[in-house]
Motif scaffolding. Structure first.
Motif, PDB file in Angstrom:
ATOM      1  N   ASN A 550       0.819  -1.204   0.000  1.00  0.00           N
ATOM      2  CA  ASN A 550       0.000   0.000   0.000  1.00  0.00           C
ATOM      3  C   ASN A 550       0.856   1.259   0.000  1.00  0.00           C
ATOM      4  O   ASN A 550       0.560   2.222  -0.710  1.00  0.00           O
ATOM      5  N   LEU A 551       1.910   1.259   0.792  1.00  0.00           N
ATOM      6  CA  LEU A 551       2.779   2.436   0.854  1.00  0.00           C
ATOM      7  C   LEU A 551       3.511   2.665  -0.461  1.00  0.00           C
ATOM      8  O   LEU A 551       3.618   3.794  -0.941  1.00  0.00           O
ATOM      9  N   PHE A 552       4.007   1.570  -1.056  1.00  0.00           N
ATOM     10  CA  PHE A 552       4.840   1.726  -2.249  1.00  0.00           C
ATOM     11  C   PHE A 552       4.029   1.702  -3.545  1.00  0.00           C
ATOM     12  O   PHE A 552       4.565   1.994  -4.609  1.00  0.00           O
ATOM     13  N   SER A 553       2.739   1.351  -3.461  1.00  0.00           N
ATOM     14  CA  SER A 553       1.909   1.420  -4.667  1.00  0.00           C
ATOM     15  C   SER A 553       1.623   2.871  -5.047  1.00  0.00           C
ATOM     16  O   SER A 553       1.278   3.169  -6.177  1.00  0.00           O
ATOM     17  N   GLU A 554       1.751   3.783  -4.090  1.00  0.00           N
ATOM     18  CA  GLU A 554       1.544   5.206  -4.352  1.00  0.00           C
ATOM     19  C   GLU A 554       2.858   5.977  -4.300  1.00  0.00           C
ATOM     20  O   GLU A 554       2.888   7.155  -3.951  1.00  0.00           O
ATOM     21  N   LEU A 555       3.931   5.303  -4.636  1.00  0.00           N
ATOM     22  CA  LEU A 555       5.245   5.935  -4.545  1.00  0.00           C
ATOM     23  C   LEU A 555       5.372   7.132  -5.476  1.00  0.00           C
ATOM     24  O   LEU A 555       5.965   8.157  -5.112  1.00  0.00           O
ATOM     25  N   GLN A 559       6.301  10.878  -4.400  1.00  0.00           N
ATOM     26  CA  GLN A 559       7.405  11.624  -5.012  1.00  0.00           C
ATOM     27  C   GLN A 559       6.931  12.991  -5.496  1.00  0.00           C
ATOM     28  O   GLN A 559       7.612  14.008  -5.300  1.00  0.00           O
ATOM     29  N   ALA A 560       5.749  12.998  -6.118  1.00  0.00           N
ATOM     30  CA  ALA A 560       5.203  14.274  -6.604  1.00  0.00           C
ATOM     31  C   ALA A 560       4.917  15.220  -5.442  1.00  0.00           C
ATOM     32  O   ALA A 560       5.161  16.432  -5.526  1.00  0.00           O
ATOM     33  N   LYS A 561       4.422  14.684  -4.337  1.00  0.00           N
ATOM     34  CA  LYS A 561       4.124  15.513  -3.169  1.00  0.00           C
ATOM     35  C   LYS A 561       5.391  16.155  -2.619  1.00  0.00           C
ATOM     36  O   LYS A 561       5.415  17.366  -2.315  1.00  0.00           O
ATOM     37  N   TYR A 562       6.455  15.355  -2.500  1.00  0.00           N
ATOM     38  CA  TYR A 562       7.691  15.904  -1.930  1.00  0.00           C
ATOM     39  C   TYR A 562       8.398  16.846  -2.893  1.00  0.00           C
ATOM     40  O   TYR A 562       9.109  17.768  -2.469  1.00  0.00           O
ATOM     41  N   GLN A 563       8.211  16.642  -4.200  1.00  0.00           N
ATOM     42  CA  GLN A 563       8.773  17.599  -5.162  1.00  0.00           C
ATOM     43  C   GLN A 563       8.157  18.982  -4.974  1.00  0.00           C
ATOM     44  O   GLN A 563       8.840  20.005  -5.062  1.00  0.00           O
ATOM     45  N   LYS A 564       6.875  18.999  -4.689  1.00  0.00           N
ATOM     46  CA  LYS A 564       6.204  20.283  -4.441  1.00  0.00           C
ATOM     47  C   LYS A 564       6.680  20.900  -3.128  1.00  0.00           C
ATOM     48  O   LYS A 564       6.822  22.118  -3.017  1.00  0.00           O
ATOM     49  N   MET A 644      12.059   3.475   1.221  1.00  0.00           N
ATOM     50  CA  MET A 644      11.265   4.667   0.934  1.00  0.00           C
ATOM     51  C   MET A 644      12.156   5.893   0.747  1.00  0.00           C
ATOM     52  O   MET A 644      11.971   6.671  -0.205  1.00  0.00           O
ATOM     53  N   CYS A 645      13.112   6.077   1.617  1.00  0.00           N
ATOM     54  CA  CYS A 645      14.014   7.230   1.494  1.00  0.00           C
ATOM     55  C   CYS A 645      14.828   7.157   0.209  1.00  0.00           C
ATOM     56  O   CYS A 645      15.061   8.177  -0.455  1.00  0.00           O
ATOM     57  N   THR A 646      15.263   5.970  -0.170  1.00  0.00           N
ATOM     58  CA  THR A 646      16.054   5.802  -1.391  1.00  0.00           C
ATOM     59  C   THR A 646      15.252   6.188  -2.623  1.00  0.00           C
ATOM     60  O   THR A 646      15.773   6.812  -3.557  1.00  0.00           O
ATOM     61  N   ASN A 647      13.965   5.841  -2.632  1.00  0.00           N
ATOM     62  CA  ASN A 647      13.136   6.102  -3.808  1.00  0.00           C
ATOM     63  C   ASN A 647      12.625   7.530  -3.885  1.00  0.00           C
ATOM     64  O   ASN A 647      12.285   8.001  -4.970  1.00  0.00           O
ATOM     65  N   ILE A 648      12.548   8.217  -2.747  1.00  0.00           N
ATOM     66  CA  ILE A 648      11.957   9.559  -2.748  1.00  0.00           C
ATOM     67  C   ILE A 648      13.009  10.655  -2.751  1.00  0.00           C
ATOM     68  O   ILE A 648      12.895  11.646  -3.479  1.00  0.00           O
ATOM     69  N   ILE A 649      14.062  10.494  -1.928  1.00  0.00           N
ATOM     70  CA  ILE A 649      15.048  11.577  -1.800  1.00  0.00           C
ATOM     71  C   ILE A 649      16.053  11.498  -2.942  1.00  0.00           C
ATOM     72  O   ILE A 649      16.715  10.479  -3.090  1.00  0.00           O
TER      73      ILE A 649
END
Length: 649
Positions: A550-555, A559-564, A644-649
């Protein structure tokens, strides 16, 4: 390019989601099949007189079925969630609803069949290893591993029913949506219908209030009240998980600096908890149930020897009616008395089964009568009784017997056409005889009255033979021989009585020993403990997968949220801390809640045996098991955080 080519190309590009979905279903089949190899193994039921083991395994079986329903349904929902926008794209290219239906059925049909095949193959391989380890751990190595039709039938049928229901539901809701709704599914947040801080506070009060009510009513409650308050706890838990963050936000607003520094985290958690309520509820309940079960079963397993000794004061006890087909005392002694394990004590106690008519109705009941002289020999007491006096003797530890002691109560025996009345002179509760059927309560009279009743009252005479040997743990072979002989004589001896309420010949001839009790409790509780431990691993593994999916299905959305957020000045360090705090809350709140509820339930259940403080081994086992769960969950958390940190940051 044809539709088939388009679908195939998209599937090859996004093969990971198909692979994860297939593995989830395959694991579900494999784990259910592994459990079935124990549940449907008839040899376990036949071994060591484990007659009730299948009933005891029914609760874990139901828990596994419930978990399978949640696991497969949720894995399917996560898989379909990422397909909705693809279906919208297919429809814009000209694919009809009928084509979408065919595609859904074909994909899920292939994945379902492959999952069954690989799950059964994997289960067949690993179930043998699991079975051998399980039998070795409880000392039942002689039980062979085998397959039967029920193992395959129930595993496949359970999976097929849940899988088809999930596919049917997805097919119905997917085809109801139009093209625009399908295309926008990835960019539309789930609607949170209810947001009530007051309701969240009510959930917390309801959960802990139900626990308190269960605590105060447990000693005099029945199974219905236990179920009622447990339902109250579960309803309160669900409401709390769904609305508690809203409740905490309302409290946090009273401290403005605290609230604004954590505004992003609190609002994100509020959304996540409402979105993942079902998963968090499942994780919490599974943690609670498995900790309770494993703690109690480990305690029972460790106390098998103590329970065998307390429940059976003598190493071997045999009861026989005075019929022509009996094992003689000499024959019994010759079987038990071994050079390396000689008899240390042999006590014979005559008893009389008095058959009494029930006043006003058809039927009979029995009173077991013994003489005060034999009772004194049995218990080393110095009781004395006069004519027409009796003592009510309960063959049980005093703490398990009520305090009623009416010295004026009368008891009448039929002597021919007359009644002979006896006056009660007290009640004694002491565990002096092994656990034998129909020998829980006795009437003690003096020797003259005993002989009078035996000669003139309606009933039959019997004898209990009690043996102590040098080492009761070396009596397994002796007990097995005696058990066969007792069963043989019970079939060939004449019927004692053919009246309602009177034990039959087969029921009356019986034997009870420490070694049988010890082996039964050790084997049954050992099997249950190992099975529950196995299911605990499955539950943790499965719930982690669901939470992870569930957490990674909306990765991409994360990512878009943190880019903003980067654009308004948030740093990578702050993002990492935010992700860590959010995941820690999602991973450890269910663990804390489940462990807390499990402790409260264990403490309440332990009141039957004097409470946790008088049984520190229960607390020790709870701490060991809860610590193991904490270590596993911590490992899951660190893995998910790093990913999660690896994929987002």
């Amino acid at each position: 390019m044809t539709f088939k080519q388009i679908v195939w190309k998209m599937a090859k590009v996004q093969y990971k989601k198909y692979l994860i979905y297939f593995l989830c279903n395959s694991f579900a089949v494999m784990f259910f099949f592994m459990f079935s190899t124990v549940y449907f193994n008839e040899r376990i039921i036949e071994a060591k007189k484990l007659d009730g083991i299948q009933d005891a395994l029914a609760v874990p079986a139901v828990a596994l079925v419930v978990f399978t329903v949640f696991f497969i349904s949720y894995a399917h929902n996560v898989f379909m969630k990422r397909r909705k926008s693809e279906f919208g794209l297919f429809m814009t290219l000209g694919m009809s609803h009928r084509d979408i239906s065919k595609l859904l059925l074909l994909e899920n049909g292939v994945i379902g069949l492959c999952s069954i095949v690989t799950g059964i193959i994997g289960g067949a391989i690993f179930s043998r290893l699991f079975f051998l380890l399980l039998m070795k751990s409880v000392g039942l190595e002689e039980i062979p591993f085998h397959f039967n039709g029920s193992m395959f039938l129930y595993s496949i049928a359970t999976f097929a029913l849940v899988f088809l229901a999930a596919v049917g539901k997805s097919l119905f809701f997917t085809l109801k949506k139009d093209v625009i709704q399908s295309l926008r599914s990835n960019r539309t947040a789930e609607t949170i219908k209810l947001k009530s801080p007051l309701f969240g506070g009510f959930g917390l009060v309801m959960m802990f209030g139900s626990i308190l009510m269960l605590y105060f009513s447990f000693s005099k409650s029945n199974g219905g009240e236990l179920l009622l308050w447990t339902i109250g706890v579960l309803i309160g838990l669900y409401i709390s998980l769904n609305q508690s963050v809203s409740f905490l936000i309302e409290l946090a607003k009273k401290n403005k600096p605290f609230y604004y520094r954590r505004l992003l985290l609190l609002t994100s958690l509020d959304y996540k908890f409402k979105q993942l309520t079902s998963i968090l509820m499942l994780v919490t309940v599974m943690i609670m149930v498995t900790i309770i079960y494993t703690t109690l079963l480990l305690t029972i397993y460790q106390s098998s020897e103590k329970d065998a000794i307390e429940g059976n004061p003598y190493d071997i006890a045999i009861v026989q009616a005075k019929t022509k087909n009996n094992l003689s005392s000499e024959e019994i002694s010759s079987i038990i008395n071994k050079q390396d394990n000689p008899i240390k004590q042999h006590l014979k106690m005559p008893i009389f089964y008095s058959i009494q008519t029930l006043p006003g109705v058809e039927g009979y009941f029995t009173n077991v009568v013994i003489s005060v002289d034999d009772f004194n020999k049995l218990t080393s007491q110095q009781k004395q009784l006069q004519e027409r006096e009796y003592i009510n003797y309960i063959n049980e530890a005093p703490e398990y017997v009520g305090n009623s002691n009416d010295d004026h109560q009368e008891l009448a025996f039929n002597i021919g056409s007359k009644e002979r009345t006896y006056q009660q002179k007290g009640m004694i509760a002491v565990k002096s005889i092994n656990n034998l059927s129909y020998l829980h309560e006795f009437i003690i009279v003096n020797q003259a009255e005993f002989e009078l009743l035996k000669k003139n009252a309606d009933g039959f005479a019997a004898e209990i033979q009690l043996f102590n040997v040098a080492n009761w743990k070396n009596t397994a072979d002796v007990v097995e021989i005696l058990d066969k002989k007792v069963k043989h004589y019970s079939k060939t001896a004449p019927q004692i009585a053919d009246r309602a309420g009177i034990p039959s010949q087969q029921e009356f001839f019986q034997m009870a020993s420490k070694i049988d009790s010890y082996q039964y409790h050790k084997n049954s509780s050992g099997i249950l403990f190992c099975v529950i431990s196995f299911l605990s691993v499955i539950f943790f593994f499965g719930t982690f997968i669901l939470l992870y999916l569930n957490l990674f299905s909306e990765l991409d959305l994360e990512q878009a949220k943190y880019q903003k957020l980067y654009k308004i000045g948030i740093t990578a360090r702050e993002v990492k801390r935010f992700i860590s705090n959010e995941l820690a809350t999602l991973f450890f709140i269910p663990l804390v809640l489940g462990t807390t509820l499990a402790y409260l339930y264990v403490a309440i259940l332990a009141t039957d045996v004097g409470g946790i403080m008088k049984n520190p081994e229960i607390l020790l086992h709870f701490v060991i098991i809860a610590s193991g769960y904490l270590c596993i969950q911590a490992g899951y958390f660190f893995y998910a955080r790093r990913k999660m940190c690896t994929n987002i940051i």
